[in-house]
Each structure stands twice: as structure tokens, then as C-alpha cells.
Write a protein that holds these residues in place. Structure first.
Motif, PDB file in Angstrom:
ATOM      1  N   VAL A 183       0.835  -1.209   0.000  1.00 44.79           N
ATOM      2  CA  VAL A 183       0.000   0.000   0.000  1.00 44.79           C
ATOM      3  C   VAL A 183       0.865   1.254   0.000  1.00 44.79           C
ATOM      4  CG1 VAL A 183      -1.798   1.292   1.231  1.00 44.79           C
ATOM      5  CG2 VAL A 183      -1.798  -1.220   1.288  1.00 44.79           C
ATOM      6  N   LEU A 184       0.462   2.214  -0.828  1.00 47.09           N
ATOM      7  CA  LEU A 184       1.021   3.563  -0.762  1.00 47.09           C
ATOM      8  C   LEU A 184      -0.052   4.455  -0.155  1.00 47.09           C
ATOM      9  CD1 LEU A 184       3.103   5.783  -1.412  1.00 47.09           C
ATOM     10  CD2 LEU A 184       1.993   6.021  -3.667  1.00 47.09           C
ATOM     11  N   ALA A 196       2.663   8.764   3.574  1.00 44.85           N
ATOM     12  CA  ALA A 196       2.607   8.580   5.027  1.00 44.85           C
ATOM     13  C   ALA A 196       3.554   7.458   5.430  1.00 44.85           C
ATOM     14  CB  ALA A 196       1.192   8.258   5.461  1.00 44.85           C
ATOM     15  N   LEU A 197       4.380   7.729   6.431  1.00 47.45           N
ATOM     16  CA  LEU A 197       5.357   6.759   6.911  1.00 47.45           C
ATOM     17  C   LEU A 197       4.773   5.908   8.048  1.00 47.45           C
ATOM     18  CD1 LEU A 197       8.487   9.106   6.951  1.00 47.45           C
ATOM     19  CD2 LEU A 197       7.843   7.428   5.195  1.00 47.45           C
ATOM     20  N   PRO A 198       5.437   4.818   8.415  1.00 44.15           N
ATOM     21  CA  PRO A 198       4.934   3.974   9.510  1.00 44.15           C
ATOM     22  C   PRO A 198       4.811   4.691  10.838  1.00 44.15           C
ATOM     23  CG  PRO A 198       6.526   2.764   8.197  1.00 44.15           C
ATOM     24  CD  PRO A 198       6.572   4.186   7.710  1.00 44.15           C
ATOM     25  N   ASN A 199       5.585   5.783  11.051  1.00 46.59           N
ATOM     26  CA  ASN A 199       5.509   6.501  12.329  1.00 46.59           C
ATOM     27  C   ASN A 199       4.400   7.542  12.345  1.00 46.59           C
ATOM     28  OD1 ASN A 199       6.881   8.104  10.450  1.00 46.59           O
ATOM     29  ND2 ASN A 199       8.029   9.188  12.026  1.00 46.59           N
ATOM     30  N   ALA A 215       6.306   2.774   1.651  1.00 49.62           N
ATOM     31  CA  ALA A 215       7.148   3.952   1.902  1.00 49.62           C
ATOM     32  C   ALA A 215       7.937   3.820   3.202  1.00 49.62           C
ATOM     33  CB  ALA A 215       6.283   5.208   1.938  1.00 49.62           C
ATOM     34  N   LYS A 216       7.995   2.634   3.765  1.00 47.43           N
ATOM     35  CA  LYS A 216       8.587   2.461   5.096  1.00 47.43           C
ATOM     36  C   LYS A 216      10.056   2.893   5.159  1.00 47.43           C
ATOM     37  CE  LYS A 216       9.313  -2.444   4.076  1.00 47.43           C
ATOM     38  NZ  LYS A 216       8.896  -3.828   4.442  1.00 47.43           N
ATOM     39  N   ALA A 238       8.172  -0.786  -6.184  1.00 48.69           N
ATOM     40  CA  ALA A 238       7.440  -1.498  -5.126  1.00 48.69           C
ATOM     41  C   ALA A 238       6.129  -2.077  -5.636  1.00 48.69           C
ATOM     42  CB  ALA A 238       7.177  -0.555  -3.961  1.00 48.69           C
ATOM     43  N   ASN A 239       5.577  -1.477  -6.701  1.00 46.55           N
ATOM     44  CA  ASN A 239       4.358  -1.969  -7.338  1.00 46.55           C
ATOM     45  C   ASN A 239       3.215  -2.192  -6.331  1.00 46.55           C
ATOM     46  OD1 ASN A 239       2.671  -2.858  -9.377  1.00 46.55           O
ATOM     47  ND2 ASN A 239       3.393  -4.979  -9.272  1.00 46.55           N
ATOM     48  N   PRO A 240       2.706  -1.130  -5.709  1.00 45.98           N
ATOM     49  CA  PRO A 240       1.647  -1.288  -4.698  1.00 45.98           C
ATOM     50  C   PRO A 240       0.349  -1.838  -5.272  1.00 45.98           C
ATOM     51  CG  PRO A 240       1.887   1.014  -5.315  1.00 45.98           C
ATOM     52  CD  PRO A 240       3.038   0.289  -5.944  1.00 45.98           C
TER      53      PRO A 240
END
Length: 309
Positions: A183-184, A196-199, A215-216, A238-240
């Protein structure tokens, strides 16, 4: 901000007086025998002689938590409220644009504000005679911490524990997809799009929903460390399976603008999300802002969206 010099003079005065003189009610802290002190997310100690009754909240998540604890607010964000009972409360702007005049009329005991966006506003808010409590939510853990803090402030510790238990039970009942879809997550406003990042809160919600954030490993933006610039080459690599948009503003306008930017680079057409038409705007009330206790609903919604049909 604390006026350091004045505080030192005051302390010396008390010591020389041998505690025999009583400070005026305007400058003294609440009686330590009655005061209840909490510590907010900015590590600031705030003391209350009594649990606050007139509460102004600048964020929808704060409003949601206060009502979940059985209390109510007299002032709420101008944006539509998640809580029907709060719709009658006065609109006081937002964390981005505070309406001091409207807040002043409400004579609040406490104002619930955002740590990052409103720390600079503390002097203005305190000039209204109110205490200011700063929090923010970049994860489920932060939301639980908010619930605990407000429960402490309102002397509703047991209610706070019950609300957290309900939240955890709801999260535990979410059915995640069998595999982790890529997912992006995009936060967007017309002309501005960030990953949006994991944090970030939405990134944490994605993790709880069973998705993989492509995007991690993106470098965080200095001004917005929960987000990153979107790198088209890395996205294509990454091919989301999904490109999911979040916004505070007009959902259709944001999606239209993002699609237009994608059309300018044919590389986007090669990713799975575009081929399958999996580009959507997530509900603003759950993803465009901190949803408070309804974060479990956000997780359930996203998990359902990510399930392989």
C-alpha cells in the motif's frame, strides 16, 4: 512560558519569609493539598484544583475521547464532529487556526491542543485564563496514552481503563487479509502530496490492518517527520496493490488532482493499483484526522478494504 526571573524572585521571597506570608491568589499555584497534577505530551506539569468542567478541544480525536469518558465539551473544532452530541458545542476553529475570541466567550477551564502545532500558542491560550494540555497521536499507543491522560485529568481513571479495554477488544476482533497487500498511503491537498510513513497515525493504522507500507524506508521530511516525498521510481519498483489517499479537504478534488499528476508520468500505469483501479480516498473522519476511540473503526475499514476479493 514560565517567566524564570520572576519565578526565582518569588521563590526567594517565600524562603525569606519563612513561609509566613501567603502569595496572592493570582500568582500562587493551587494548594498542594488539593491540586491534582498531570503531565502532558510536552512533558509539562499542569495542576488542577478540581476536575475541569468547561472543556475546549481543538481536535476531533480529543472531543471523541472526552465523550467516551462520559464528559462533554463546550467548544469543538469547526470541522464536522465525529460525535453527534458535540454538534451543539461552539465552533472554535482548529489546531491550524484558533479562534481566540470564541474561546474567550466560553471561559474554559482547560483547552486541549496539539503538541506540535499549538505549543507556540500557549501564551495566547493561557491569557484567556485557561489551562492548556498538549497531546498528539501518531500511533494507537498515543491514542491510548491520550485516553489515560484525560481520564487522569477528569478523575475518571476507571472509565479510561474501560475505554482502552474496549478499544483493544475491537482491534483484536479485526479480520486481517491473509497476505500483506502493498500500500502507498498518500496525504493530499490540492497540489501537495506526501507519502505517510509507519511513524504516522495512518501508517500505524495500516500496520494494524495487515497491510505493508511501501514507503517504510523513505527519508522523512524535516518539517513533517511522519511523511516523505513521493518517489515515482520507487513506487513503480514497489508496485503497490493499493494507492489510498487521505485529506482534510475536498475528497474528489484531491483525488482528481492526484490522478492528473499520475497521468503526467506514464510509469504509474504499470503499477498494480492503477491496473486494478485500486486508487481511492479514505473517509476523512477516520483518516483525515485523529479519530480518537474510533481508531478501531479505521483499522476495521482499512482491513476490509485490503482483503483479497
Amino acid at each position: 512560558m514560565i517567566k524564570t526571573k520572576a519565578a526565582m524572585i518569588f521563590l526567594c521571597f517565600i524562603m525569606m519569609a519563612g513561609c509566613g506570608m501567603q502569595a496572592s491568589s493570582e500568582s500562587a499555584e493551587p494548594d498542594s493539598t488539593n491540586a491534582h497534577t498531570i503531565k502532558d505530551f510536552a512533558d509539562r506539569s499542569i495542576s488542577f484544583s478540581n476536575p475541569p468542567e468547561n472543556i475546549v478541544a481543538l481536535g476531533n480525536g480529543d472531543v471523541d475521547i472526552i465523550y467516551a469518558l462520559g464528559e462533554e465539551v463546550v467548544g469543538r473544532p469547526t470541522a464536522s464532529s465525529l460525535i453527534k452530541e458535540a454538534e451543539q458545542a461552539a465552533q472554535v476553529g482548529s489546531t491550524h487556526e484558533i479562534n481566540l475570541e470564541r474561546i474567550a466567550v466560553l471561559k474554559p477551564d482547560v483547552i486541549l491542543a496539539h503538541r506540535t502545532m499549538n505549543e507556540k500558542d500557549i501564551p495566547s491560550l493561557e491569557s484567556l485564563g485557561a489551562k492548556v494540555v498538549l497531546t498528539e497521536a501518531n500511533s494507537m499507543a498515543d491514542i491510548k496514552k491520550q485516553i489515560t491522560l484525560y481520564g487522569d485529568m477528569l478523575h475518571k481513571e476507571n472509565e479510561a481503563k474501560n475505554v482502552i479495554n474496549q478499544l483493544e477488544n475491537s482491534l483484536g476482533s479485526v479480520e486481517k487479509p491473509e497476505h500483506k497487500p502493498r500500500v502507498l498511503l498518500v496525504y493530499g491537498a490540492p497540489g501537495t502530496y506526501m507519502a505517510a510513513l509507519p511513524n504516522s497515525l495512518s501508517g500505524d493504522i495500516l500496520e494494524h490492518a495487515g497491510g505493508e507500507n511501501i514507503a517504510k524506508d523513505y527519508p522523512a521530511l524535516e518539517a513533517f517527520p511522519q511523511y516523505a516525498q513521493i518517489n515515482t521510481e520507487r513506487v513503480v519498483e514497489a508496485n503497490p496493490d493499493y494507492v489510498l489517499l487521505m485529506t482534510h479537504g475536498n475528497e474528489e478534488e484531491v483525488k482528481k488532482g492526484f490522478m492528473k499528476e499520475m497521468e503526467q508520468n506514464a510509469a504509474w500505469n504499470s503499477i498494480e493499483a492503477v491496473k486494478e483501479g485500486n486508487i481511492e480516498v479514505l473517509p476523512a473522519d477516520l483518516f483525515g484526522t485523529n479519530p480518537g476511540t474510533k481508531a478501531a473503526e479505521a483499522v476495521a475499514y482499512l482491513a476490509g478494504k485490503l482483503k483479497v476479493e
